[in-house]
Design an enzyme around this catalytic site. Sequence first.
Site, PDB file in Angstrom:
ATOM      1  N   LYS A 234     -24.778 -76.623 -72.003  1.00 20.53           N
ATOM      2  CA  LYS A 234     -24.512 -77.805 -72.334  1.00 20.53           C
ATOM      3  C   LYS A 234     -23.045 -78.282 -72.113  1.00 20.53           C
ATOM      4  CE  LYS A 234     -28.105 -77.807 -76.122  1.00 20.53           C
ATOM      5  NZ  LYS A 234     -28.416 -76.310 -75.977  1.00 20.53           N
TER       6      LYS A 234
HETATM    7  O1  LIG Z   1     -32.046 -80.604 -78.414  1.00 19.33           O
HETATM    8  C1  LIG Z   1     -32.034 -79.353 -78.190  1.00 19.33           C
HETATM    9  C2  LIG Z   1     -31.391 -78.830 -77.164  1.00 19.33           C
HETATM   10  C3  LIG Z   1     -31.612 -77.747 -76.834  1.00 19.33           C
HETATM   11  N1  LIG Z   1     -32.115 -76.696 -77.606  1.00 19.33           N
HETATM   12  C4  LIG Z   1     -32.263 -75.528 -77.237  1.00 19.33           C
HETATM   13  O2  LIG Z   1     -33.301 -74.970 -76.864  1.00 19.33           O
HETATM   14  C5  LIG Z   1     -33.603 -73.604 -77.586  1.00 19.33           C
HETATM   15  C6  LIG Z   1     -34.732 -73.622 -78.579  1.00 19.33           C
HETATM   16  O3  LIG Z   1     -35.073 -72.409 -79.125  1.00 19.33           O
HETATM   17  P1  LIG Z   1     -36.613 -72.500 -79.988  1.00 19.33           P
HETATM   18  O4  LIG Z   1     -36.294 -70.856 -80.308  1.00 19.33           O
HETATM   19  O5  LIG Z   1     -37.657 -72.554 -79.221  1.00 19.33           O
HETATM   20  O6  LIG Z   1     -36.175 -73.327 -81.191  1.00 19.33           O
HETATM   21  C7  LIG Z   1     -32.257 -72.999 -78.108  1.00 19.33           C
HETATM   22  O7  LIG Z   1     -31.741 -72.425 -76.817  1.00 19.33           O
HETATM   23  C8  LIG Z   1     -31.393 -74.334 -78.404  1.00 19.33           C
HETATM   24  O8  LIG Z   1     -30.180 -74.304 -78.488  1.00 19.33           O
HETATM   25  C9  LIG Z   1     -32.716 -77.196 -78.660  1.00 19.33           C
HETATM   26  O9  LIG Z   1     -33.422 -76.284 -79.473  1.00 19.33           O
HETATM   27  N2  LIG Z   1     -32.739 -78.599 -78.977  1.00 19.33           N
END
Ligand SMILES: O=c1ccn([C@@H]2O[C@H](COP(=O)(O)O)[C@@H](O)[C@H]2O)c(=O)[nH]1
Length: 285
Positions: free
Chosen positions: A105
């Site tokens: 990001k």
């Molecule tokens: O809007 C957003 C953008 C990025 N993320 C990222 O995705 C993963 C989600 O992890 P889970 O364990 O599947 O919940 C994490 O790295 C976040 O920083 C997001 O969740 N939402």
Amino acid sequence: MRERDLAMSNQPFGTRLRAVMNERGPLCVGIDPHAHLLDAWDLPDTPEGLASFTYGVVDALGDRVGVFKPQSAFFERFGSAGIAVLEQATARLREAGAVVIIDAKRGDIGTTMAGYAAAYLSEKAPLACDALTVSPYLGFGSLQPAVDEARASGAGLFVLALTSNPEGPQFQAARTADGSTVAGAVLDGLRALNADAEDLGSFGAVVGATIAKTTENLDIRGPLLAPGLGAQGATAESLADVFGPAVRNVVPSSSREILGAGPDAVSLQDAAARANDAYRTVLGY
Ligand SMILES: O=c1ccn([C@@H]2O[C@H](COP(=O)(O)O)[C@@H](O)[C@H]2O)c(=O)[nH]1
């Protein structure tokens, strides 16, 4: 490098992404080595534990899942030793024919953005990946150096548009001077960047699978990276509702839900295969 991979390696990111999703299924496995997951895998919360965890995922899934999204934060917390693991894992996954989106990001004024673009998107960079997540909150135009580098190297970008967290709408639903929402302006910018794309362009949006059905136009002719599945509550079945006609371009991303099945390689492979099957059905692969 295999013959097919060699032929694909010169293609733009969107083309390579579609090809690997066709071949291996649309699932994107997020590599998020949380401290609690290292503990659950019986690993120490050290650079060595991080390496065993990450390479365990790479070895179990690298040649059968198409897309990976390592979360930079969980590598950065170990300093240079963590970044070395991210670098190694990214190279090994790409060598295994997968596409790697580093979730960092990044976003800054244009000249610094050029530095980030060189760090992640230039093929010569130690941390070179297929695509990078970027933040548009310094203005969509501030991303131009990353757009230029991505075009030059055949890489891609995913720009935050409608994020999966509940705080997102505070800024993303706010109106710009021309009356569109901030998210709408990001989506408009991406649509313009993908104008020449035949199937899937290389400039994608991050749109959380947790958001309610939106009135924004998600047809950006580019990929829609959809985190929020599994641990954050969204399901494969909800994707059709949230994304409507754009659902075919969704890259469904799941981290904790898949990683929690480890450390056993077969259990990780089963969890990934189950998720991939569910997404294949909904997205039409
Ligand atoms: O809007 C957003 C953008 C990025 N993320 C990222 O995705 C993963 C989600 O992890 P889970 O364990 O599947 O919940 C994490 O790295 C976040 O920083 C997001 O969740 N939402």
